[in-house]
Design a protein around this motif. Structure first.
Motif, mmCIF file in Angstrom:
data_model
loop_
_atom_site.group_PDB
_atom_site.id
_atom_site.type_symbol
_atom_site.label_atom_id
_atom_site.label_comp_id
_atom_site.label_asym_id
_atom_site.label_seq_id
_atom_site.Cartn_x
_atom_site.Cartn_y
_atom_site.Cartn_z
ATOM 1 N N LYS A 1 15.268 2.501 4.006
ATOM 2 C CA LYS A 1 14.719 3.690 4.664
ATOM 3 C C LYS A 1 13.645 4.327 3.791
ATOM 4 O O LYS A 1 12.666 4.879 4.311
ATOM 5 C CB LYS A 1 15.836 4.678 4.976
ATOM 6 C CG LYS A 1 16.715 4.188 6.125
ATOM 7 C CD LYS A 1 17.863 5.130 6.368
ATOM 8 C CE LYS A 1 18.730 4.631 7.515
ATOM 9 N NZ LYS A 1 19.912 5.509 7.691
ATOM 10 N N PHE B 1 11.666 2.626 1.991
ATOM 11 C CA PHE B 1 10.477 1.808 2.260
ATOM 12 C C PHE B 1 9.816 2.234 3.558
ATOM 13 O O PHE B 1 8.592 2.326 3.651
ATOM 14 C CB PHE B 1 10.850 0.327 2.333
ATOM 15 C CG PHE B 1 9.723 -0.515 2.849
ATOM 16 C CD1 PHE B 1 8.642 -0.806 2.040
ATOM 17 C CD2 PHE B 1 9.723 -0.982 4.153
ATOM 18 C CE1 PHE B 1 7.584 -1.551 2.519
ATOM 19 C CE2 PHE B 1 8.668 -1.734 4.639
ATOM 20 C CZ PHE B 1 7.596 -2.014 3.816
ATOM 21 N N ILE B 2 10.635 2.502 4.558
ATOM 22 C CA ILE B 2 10.068 2.928 5.844
ATOM 23 C C ILE B 2 9.310 4.240 5.663
ATOM 24 O O ILE B 2 8.208 4.405 6.199
ATOM 25 C CB ILE B 2 11.176 3.045 6.911
ATOM 26 C CG1 ILE B 2 11.684 1.638 7.243
ATOM 27 C CG2 ILE B 2 10.666 3.734 8.164
ATOM 28 C CD1 ILE B 2 12.845 1.596 8.195
ATOM 29 N N ALA C 1 6.055 3.283 4.144
ATOM 30 C CA ALA C 1 5.203 2.536 5.066
ATOM 31 C C ALA C 1 4.662 3.440 6.168
ATOM 32 O O ALA C 1 3.515 3.332 6.573
ATOM 33 C CB ALA C 1 5.986 1.381 5.682
ATOM 34 N N VAL C 2 5.509 4.371 6.628
ATOM 35 C CA VAL C 2 5.067 5.296 7.668
ATOM 36 C C VAL C 2 3.998 6.221 7.105
ATOM 37 O O VAL C 2 2.970 6.472 7.719
ATOM 38 C CB VAL C 2 6.273 6.096 8.214
ATOM 39 C CG1 VAL C 2 5.801 7.287 9.030
ATOM 40 C CG2 VAL C 2 7.155 5.198 9.064
ATOM 41 N N PHE D 1 0.838 3.528 1.918
ATOM 42 C CA PHE D 1 0.960 3.176 0.508
ATOM 43 C C PHE D 1 -0.030 3.964 -0.338
ATOM 44 O O PHE D 1 -1.138 4.242 0.088
ATOM 45 C CB PHE D 1 0.710 1.679 0.304
ATOM 46 C CG PHE D 1 1.894 0.863 0.645
ATOM 47 C CD1 PHE D 1 2.801 0.534 -0.346
ATOM 48 C CD2 PHE D 1 2.126 0.464 1.938
ATOM 49 C CE1 PHE D 1 3.911 -0.205 -0.033
ATOM 50 C CE2 PHE D 1 3.229 -0.271 2.255
ATOM 51 C CZ PHE D 1 4.127 -0.603 1.273
ATOM 52 N N GLY E 1 14.748 4.586 12.392
ATOM 53 C CA GLY E 1 13.893 3.935 11.401
ATOM 54 C C GLY E 1 13.122 2.785 12.002
ATOM 55 O O GLY E 1 11.918 2.644 11.806
ATOM 56 N N MET E 2 13.829 1.984 12.784
ATOM 57 C CA MET E 2 13.194 0.820 13.399
ATOM 58 C C MET E 2 12.110 1.263 14.366
ATOM 59 O O MET E 2 10.992 0.745 14.355
ATOM 60 C CB MET E 2 14.277 0.028 14.159
ATOM 61 C CG MET E 2 14.001 -1.436 14.304
ATOM 62 S SD MET E 2 14.131 -2.268 12.718
ATOM 63 C CE MET E 2 12.816 -3.426 12.884
ATOM 64 N N ILE F 1 9.016 2.708 12.448
ATOM 65 C CA ILE F 1 8.181 1.726 11.762
ATOM 66 C C ILE F 1 7.422 0.879 12.775
ATOM 67 O O ILE F 1 6.242 0.567 12.584
ATOM 68 C CB ILE F 1 9.016 0.866 10.785
ATOM 69 C CG1 ILE F 1 8.103 -0.025 9.932
ATOM 70 C CG2 ILE F 1 9.987 -0.051 11.477
ATOM 71 C CD1 ILE F 1 7.489 0.685 8.805
ATOM 72 N N LEU F 2 8.061 0.540 13.883
ATOM 73 C CA LEU F 2 7.365 -0.266 14.891
ATOM 74 C C LEU F 2 6.217 0.524 15.511
ATOM 75 O O LEU F 2 5.131 -0.003 15.725
ATOM 76 C CB LEU F 2 8.340 -0.723 15.987
ATOM 77 C CG LEU F 2 9.385 -1.746 15.539
ATOM 78 C CD1 LEU F 2 10.264 -2.168 16.705
ATOM 79 C CD2 LEU F 2 8.727 -2.965 14.905
ATOM 80 N N LEU G 1 3.413 0.656 12.966
ATOM 81 C CA LEU G 1 2.750 -0.644 12.858
ATOM 82 C C LEU G 1 1.864 -0.907 14.064
ATOM 83 O O LEU G 1 0.816 -1.530 13.960
ATOM 84 C CB LEU G 1 3.784 -1.761 12.736
ATOM 85 C CG LEU G 1 4.433 -1.935 11.370
ATOM 86 C CD1 LEU G 1 5.484 -3.023 11.419
ATOM 87 C CD2 LEU G 1 3.387 -2.262 10.326
ATOM 88 N N ALA G 2 2.303 -0.416 15.205
ATOM 89 C CA ALA G 2 1.534 -0.672 16.417
ATOM 90 C C ALA G 2 0.259 0.161 16.454
ATOM 91 O O ALA G 2 -0.791 -0.330 16.844
ATOM 92 C CB ALA G 2 2.390 -0.391 17.654
ATOM 93 N N PRO H 1 -1.303 0.668 11.323
ATOM 94 C CA PRO H 1 -0.550 -0.139 10.343
ATOM 95 C C PRO H 1 -0.740 0.307 8.897
ATOM 96 O O PRO H 1 0.102 0.026 8.060
ATOM 97 C CB PRO H 1 -1.122 -1.545 10.545
ATOM 98 C CG PRO H 1 -1.926 -1.526 11.756
ATOM 99 C CD PRO H 1 -2.208 -0.125 12.135
#
Lengths: 634, 294
Positions: free
Chosen positions: B227, B229-230, B233-234, B237, B270-271, B274-275, B278-279, B282
């Motif tokens: 989480k 990491f999410i 990523a959200v 970086f 979380g899923m 992140i999806l 990414l959509a 990214p």
């Protein structure tokens, strides 16, 4: 040359040996136990070994860390379990494997589509998270049996006991064979190229995103079969199916099996699977500490034995003189192989055969085999192109025209924008303004793999090769580009696929021979010295049969002999109708072979003309090149 | 409304910890180019130490804090030495470090779980007491505020550190180009170690503030790591603020799902997040700086 190409028959010894080892490993329970409960355990392990094979296809071959393979396995397991729970008539191993594979492939696609837009460990972490999410969400659905899972003991499958176990061994062998077929196909070569470098893959016309996605889907397909196997043998599927508590821990266990067995090898997943999953089964008395053992093994192997057990076994076998792999591939490391064996291909041998071969057969080959190149006389035109990075105007209103069949030299001091211009032409950077055209086709705004497919080949300043593959395997993807053979045709060795492989092998070999690299064909690229690697890059570009060839500082780090070979090759390529753009610091070399020269300075075009005109222009020559050209050229 | 605010506060508190883990990743990633997958497992160890220090031995909160940080930092350094440095030194491409740090995390987690044994999950007292702070009729336990406060302090503190201090500038230089930094005489190995120490301190502090909230549940290590990491990523970086905001977004999202749907589906937040990112974007929602071409 032909003999050299086709005596790779000896390569058969290895798969046969591998199959024998795999079969022996899997027959162990035949000798030890016949108790049905134990056999069911072994059936479960067999299914998980198939998941590891799938993980290996995605990770070892295509370089994609698809730790979501557990999620894929769960989706396929639930899909097949749900299917046979509602339609007991479909409880047939063949039907279930097909359905499992399809469900797995879809799951791999769904995970891969978004995650592969970003790179490497992103996929690893996002898909590892998916490995936790999918089983735990499934455990909440009453349709799927909730936390208890789907229990199917009322089914009465036709395969039981030893016949089932034997079938599973057969499936493992088939899946290993599939992995082998993928590895040694145009798809596998694309995977290896992509895993080595995305820029390289794009340069060879390979779409990174689609290839990565294909890697995920192929791996998931195999993992999907495993889901069906699990359901068929255990008559159950639930959130913790697969062992080790399911989820992320299971993903870690399977990763350990792959890493320890040998990532990217064919026997590795099976050897690692038998070792690790078998160990897991036998660590019952040590249950709570099992994680320490596997975690520790992961650390130890990734630090000390990153290639895994299989490669180590091979190394030991090589040392003992048991040679079951082609000679060039036998030695994988060690300083003794840093230089090529002197007897086979000393510089003298190369020097003698190389330029002669290039001069003699070169132009004829290009001229003869590339009608498209001859027919299409359009020039590569750069018109008023600019590109800034932050406040730095790297390329400023540059015009350039490379005509087919000529060599165009591009010179200028460091930082004058030469390589940036090359990257703009190839599509690695976007232009801020201006146009790049090839005849009627616009190149600017297109991604690099499309530019490459339109007929623009390049080399890289630092040679990019697939170091673990042979020289021939490095050049083959370039030759395959034009053959347009489909993946399945190549993987399943259909007639067209076989023909295409033979033809691309021949083309690649011809390209190597033109640079005098034939003797190196079966050597690992990683064993080659720097200069030879550069020449392999040039051979690879030749094999693409491009319309235009952009060469970035090819002579840097070459010996005089190698440099001569390179010059001869470039001249021959141009004579065959290809337009060559040569970026090079060695000004005398450029002036000796170029038909026209462009000088760049601080992002601007300073001069354009023939080498003679440049020599006459003392201002440019003296002030900006910092040399006395007349003297340099003699 | 009260339900909503309670969920919001809990979300911000838990999300702060995701943010802190995201920040820890970021520190290590920028200096070593590796992603310490064991970060969440180290958090779990911190929670284990918190349990023993505060529930079993009942030592003062300040000493407990020091002990937690010391243990987590020591493990971080051990990890850097055993599982990271040999791989970074070998300079081989790929992400072998992913495997080694994942393995290290599994070792650490397994040991922690075995030390804890099969005891039930126990409450851990907060350093800030139990008397609630009242804001407009809603009672908020101080432990929730502490978590968010820590994220703020660390987030802004680190930004200042990277910008102002000399060592922070050196660390940014290493993040920019490790090889050039090494040529300039920067001891990149030392900087890598320092990054692990800093990440260890932050993770230790995070364990100290999260322990009273999640109690002695040490099985959540890897999940918290993922989480975190999410969160990163959200957010994007290379951006401290991004990681912090990403963490808060994730924490609040989870609590909302928990409150208005079912706690069983909390993990879907979380899923989904992140999806979605990414959509549509990214590179992350708040990305300002690109550390590395992906």
């Amino acid at each position: 040359m032909m003999a050299r190409l086709f005596d790779s028959r000896r390569g058969w010894a290895r798969p046969v040996g591998g199959v024998a080892i795999i079969a022996a490993a899997l027959l162990i329970p035949y000798l030890r136990h016949t108790h049905s409960f134990t056999l069911t355990l072994y059936d479960g392990i067999a299914a998980m070994i198939v998941v590891v094979i799938g993980l290996n296809i995605a990770m070892g071959l295509a370089g994609q860390f698809l730790l979501g393979i557990v999620a894929v396995f769960a989706v396929a397991g639930y899909a097949t379990a749900w299917m046979v729970a509602h339609h007991p008539g479909m409880a047939n191993i063949f039907v279930m494997c097909i359905v499992g594979a399809a469900a797995g492939a879809v799951a791999g696609l769904v995970i891969g589509l978004p995650a592969l837009r970003v790179g490497e460990f992103y996929l690893a972490l996002v898909s590892l998270f998916a490995s936790i999410v999918v089983p735990s969400v499934a455990g909440e659905w009453s349709t799927l049996g909730g936390t208890g899972g789907l229990i199917l003991i009322t089914l009465n499958p036709s395969l039981k006991g030893m016949s089932l176990y034997g079938t599973f061994i057969g499936i493992i062998l088939l899946c290993s064979l599939f992995a082998w077929a993928v590895k040694r196909s145009t798809v596998g070569r694309r995977f290896a190229t992509l895993a080595a470098s995305e820029q390289l893959a794009a340069g060879l016309g390979i779409s990174g995103y689609r290839t990565k996605l294909l890697g995920s889907v192929l791996g998931s397909l195999v993992a999907g079969v495993a889901g069906a196997m699990y359901v068929y043998s255990q008559l159950y599927f639930g959130p913790t199916s697969g062992g080790f508590g399911g989820g992320a821990n299971l993903a870690t266990l399977l990763l350990a099996a792959l890493v320890i067995g040998g990532t990217g090898t064919i026997a590795g997943p099976v050897i690692g699977g038998v070792l690790i999953l078998g160990l897991n089964q036998n660590l019952n008395g040590f249950k709570d500490w099992t994680g320490v053992v596997f975690g520790g093994l992961l650390v130890i192997f990734s630090v000390f034995v990153p290639q895994g057990v299989t490669s180590e076994l091979q190394r030991v076998a090589d040392r003992l003189g048991i040679s079951w792999s082609p000679p060039g591939r036998a030695r994988r490391s060690g300083s003794s192989v840093a230089a090529p064996p002197a007897d086979a291909v000393g510089p003298a041998a190369v020097g003698a055969s190389g330029p002669a071969a290039v001069g003699g057969s070169g132009p004829a080959v290009v001229g003869g085999s590339g009608p498209a190149v001859v027919a299409e006389r359009a020039a590569l035109e750069v018109v008023g192109v600019s590109r800034a990075f932050g406040g730095v105007q790297a390329v400023d209103q540059v015009d350039l025209e490379v005509r087919p069949g000529t060599i165009h030299g591009l010179i200028g001091s460091n930082g004058s924008g030469k390589t940036t211009l090359l990257n703009l032409i190839c599509g690695y950077y976007r232009v801020d303004s201006g146009q790049i055209r090839m005849g009627d086709a616009r190149l600017d705004g297109r991604p690099p793999h499309v530019v490459s497919r339109l007929g623009v080949a390049r080399t890289f300043q630092t040679p990019k090769l697939v170091l673990g593959a042979t020289v021939l395997e490095n050049v083959m993807p370039a030759a395959e580009r034009e053959l347009s053979v489909s993946g399945p045709e190549s993987v399943f060795r259909l007639p067209r696929g076989v023909r295409a492989a033979r033809e691309s092998g021949q083309r690649a070999m011809a390209a190597l021979d033109r640079l005098g690299l034939g003797p190196f064909a079966h050597q690992q690229a990683g064993e080659l010295p720097h200069g030879t690697r550069r020449l392999v890059e040039v051979a690879r570009a030749i094999a693409m049969e491009p319309r235009f060839f952009l060469v970035d500082e090819p002579a840097a780090g070459l010996s005089p002999t190698e440099s001569d070979q390179l010059v001869a090759a470039l001249v021959a390529i141009a004579a065959g109708g290809v337009g060559v753009l040569l970026i090079e610091h060695n000004v005398p070399l450029v002036l000796a072979i170029a038909d026209r020269v462009t000088v760049m300075h601080q992002g601007k075009r300073l001069f354009e003309g023939t080498p003679e005109e440049l020599k006459a222009d003392q201002q440019v020559a003296g002030a900006f090149l910092g040399i006395d050209i007349a003297e340099a050229v003699g | 409304m009260t339900v909503f605010i309670t969920a919001l506060v809990a979300g911000l508190a838990v999300g702060s910890v995701y943010g802190l883990i995201g920040i820890s990743y970021s520190i290590v990633y920028s200096s070593s180019g590796i992603f310490n997958v064991a970060q969440g497992n180290l958090l779990a160890v911190g929670i284990l130490v918190a349990y023993y220090a505060l529930d079993e031995w009942k030592i003062p909160q300040v000493l407990a804090l020091l002990l937690i940080v010391a243990v987590v930092v020591a493990l971080s350094l051990a990890e850097e030495l055993l599982a990271v440095r040999p791989i970074v030194a070998r300079g081989s491409g790929g992400i072998t470090w992913f495997i080694s740090t994942l393995g290290f995390g599994l070792v650490v987690s397994t040991i922690a779980e075995n030390i804890y044994g099969s005891k039930a999950v126990m409450a851990i007292p907060s350093a800030f007491g139990e008397s609630p702070i009242r804001i407009g009729g809603v009672a908020i336990a101080p432990k929730f505020v502490a978590s968010l406060g820590l994220l703020m302090i660390i987030g802004f503190g680190l930004e200042a550190f990277y910008r102002r201090s000399q060592i922070g500038t050196v660390m940014r230089a290493v993040a920019e180009d490790r090889d050039v930094a090494a040529l300039r005489g920067i001891r990149v190995v030392r900087i890598g170690q320092l990054a692990f120490v800093m990440a260890g301190v932050i993770t230790g502090l995070a364990a100290f503030v999260i322990a009273p909230i999640v109690s002695s549940d040490i099985s959540l290590g890897l999940l918290y790591g993922l989480k975190g990491f999410i969160a990163l990523a959200v957010g994007g970086f290379g951006s401290m603020r991004g990681a912090a905001l990403g963490g808060l977004l994730l924490g609040v999202g989870e609590q909302m799902l928990d409150t208005y749907w079912s706690s069983n589906y909390e993990i879907v937040a979380g899923m989904g997040l992140i999806l979605l990112v990414l959509a549509i974007r990214p590179q992350g929602l708040f990305n300002t700086l690109r550390l590395r071409e992906v």
